[in-house]
Design an enzyme around this catalytic site. Sequence first.
Site, PDB file in Angstrom:
ATOM      1  N   GLU A 203     -44.376 -29.351   8.108  1.00  0.00           N
ATOM      2  CA  GLU A 203     -43.706 -29.216   9.397  1.00  0.00           C
ATOM      3  C   GLU A 203     -44.569 -29.878  10.464  1.00  0.00           C
ATOM      4  O   GLU A 203     -45.772 -29.617  10.553  1.00  0.00           O
ATOM      5  CB  GLU A 203     -43.491 -27.730   9.713  1.00  0.00           C
ATOM      6  CG  GLU A 203     -43.148 -27.402  11.145  1.00  0.00           C
ATOM      7  CD  GLU A 203     -41.892 -28.101  11.641  1.00  0.00           C
ATOM      8  OE1 GLU A 203     -41.921 -28.594  12.780  1.00  0.00           O
ATOM      9  OE2 GLU A 203     -40.889 -28.159  10.888  1.00  0.00           O
TER      10      GLU A 203
ATOM     11  N   ARG B 136     -30.556 -17.369  15.569  1.00  0.00           N
ATOM     12  CA  ARG B 136     -31.181 -18.405  14.746  1.00  0.00           C
ATOM     13  C   ARG B 136     -32.622 -18.048  14.408  1.00  0.00           C
ATOM     14  O   ARG B 136     -33.086 -18.286  13.292  1.00  0.00           O
ATOM     15  CB  ARG B 136     -31.149 -19.758  15.462  1.00  0.00           C
ATOM     16  CG  ARG B 136     -29.780 -20.394  15.571  1.00  0.00           C
ATOM     17  CD  ARG B 136     -29.874 -21.813  16.097  1.00  0.00           C
ATOM     18  NE  ARG B 136     -30.457 -22.694  15.112  1.00  0.00           N
ATOM     19  CZ  ARG B 136     -29.755 -23.363  14.198  1.00  0.00           C
ATOM     20  NH1 ARG B 136     -28.453 -23.230  14.129  1.00  0.00           N
ATOM     21  NH2 ARG B 136     -30.360 -24.154  13.343  1.00  0.00           N
TER      22      ARG B 136
ATOM     23  N   TYR C 205     -20.191 -13.376  20.753  1.00  0.00           N
ATOM     24  CA  TYR C 205     -20.292 -12.449  19.630  1.00  0.00           C
ATOM     25  C   TYR C 205     -21.638 -11.729  19.692  1.00  0.00           C
ATOM     26  O   TYR C 205     -22.588 -12.204  20.320  1.00  0.00           O
ATOM     27  CB  TYR C 205     -20.121 -13.165  18.285  1.00  0.00           C
ATOM     28  CG  TYR C 205     -20.957 -14.402  18.062  1.00  0.00           C
ATOM     29  CD1 TYR C 205     -22.279 -14.324  17.627  1.00  0.00           C
ATOM     30  CD2 TYR C 205     -20.411 -15.662  18.247  1.00  0.00           C
ATOM     31  CE1 TYR C 205     -23.029 -15.472  17.392  1.00  0.00           C
ATOM     32  CE2 TYR C 205     -21.148 -16.818  18.024  1.00  0.00           C
ATOM     33  CZ  TYR C 205     -22.453 -16.717  17.588  1.00  0.00           C
ATOM     34  OH  TYR C 205     -23.189 -17.856  17.357  1.00  0.00           O
TER      35      TYR C 205
ATOM     36  N   ASP D 209     -28.887 -30.854   8.243  1.00  0.00           N
ATOM     37  CA  ASP D 209     -28.549 -31.814   9.287  1.00  0.00           C
ATOM     38  C   ASP D 209     -29.082 -33.209   9.005  1.00  0.00           C
ATOM     39  O   ASP D 209     -28.552 -34.188   9.536  1.00  0.00           O
ATOM     40  CB  ASP D 209     -29.093 -31.340  10.635  1.00  0.00           C
ATOM     41  CG  ASP D 209     -28.220 -30.270  11.274  1.00  0.00           C
ATOM     42  OD1 ASP D 209     -27.122 -30.011  10.742  1.00  0.00           O
ATOM     43  OD2 ASP D 209     -28.642 -29.677  12.287  1.00  0.00           O
TER      44      ASP D 209
END
Length: 406
Positions: A32, A106, A219, A305
């Site tokens: 990362e 998330r 939501y 993605d």
Amino acid sequence: MHKQVLIAGGGIGGLAAALGCSRAGWEVRLYERADAFTEVGAGVQIGPNVVRRLQAWGLQSALQAVAAFPDRLQVRSAQGGRELASLRLGATVIERYGAAYATIHRADLHGLLFQAVRGRPEVHLNLGQAVERHAEEGGAVTLRLVRGDGTAVEVEGDAFIGADGLRSGTRARLLGETPTRVSGHLAYRAVVRQDALPQALRTTRVTAWLGPRLHVVQYPLRRGELINVVAIRHGTPPADLETWDHGANAQELEAALAGTCTALQDLVRAVPQAGSGWRLWPLLDRPPIAGPHEMARGLVALLGDAAHPMRPYLAQGAGMAIEDAAELQRALAMHDLDVPLRLRRYALNRWQRNARVQERSRRNGTIFHATGPLRWGRDMALRLLGERILDVPWLYRGDGSSASLL
């Protein structure tokens, strides 16, 4: 001996890939570029197709500890406020599809995946290292990594997975540089504590407000303690988002919602401007995947993605990355096949479903933001057919396996 897979990217897709690959019996080295494992953004909806995958990985208890489980999805008119249609969730979805429909922050989804992989001895997580290039030679793949101080090092593995997001460097090297597609839509996202809102604005449901050239979705998150609000409208993104004054977002959004019903305007105005307030994201995507060659070549594969960015109008971006990881696990566990064939099998079993979700997401955006006769037809169909339109059996019955491809 264990084979070794190298992974670029420590987001939701990268961590899911690390978990799946390790469960397939591979040693995992994940890289990362950031100095910490974090996730930006707001809420995520995950359908039963994704929840079943998390359950199979032993994450049901971790999910229940941080997610919310709405009892209903409703569609309302942004202008008049009336309900157009609704879909029962909760126990109905569990009975129909074998798992719940959940909504989750998330950061919480990223966190439960991170906790799952960090305890696995065959997974090695590396921060502050960006993949500058990769090369295949002699049945192995080599990465050149650049650290934050500018020093570089090379590592070698048996396969390489690019889970490095929308602007994936792995994709560019594998398929060539191609620009992302500008959708012409702007997303304003906010997360608010429910106890900071008037009682009338608190919710246990997913609500989508549809209006001309815009829609708003709300939501619950984090066991119902938070509410996620996303407003999407047609518009031109700022020239430089890095210097964009997000303090102006609330005023812009309120102007875009002029003419909508009082209940919706009250919800948007209730978002506190102190703290993060409304954050702006221009929505970008790519055309639907055209074939398995766009997901895997040789010893290199793309995931999430990096392979198939999509608009959020089917609420499946994170879900498709997790499904990718599940299929990658199945493919890499086929120990009688050589590695390029395993990755090709992964791509063959994923590209059509991903392309279908990408295209359906784009089409939903057109329907959500309809004007004129298309809008009237949409509203009439919702009132007449209700659950038959809102339910998506082909999507929710699938879980990323080759048997549920279509």
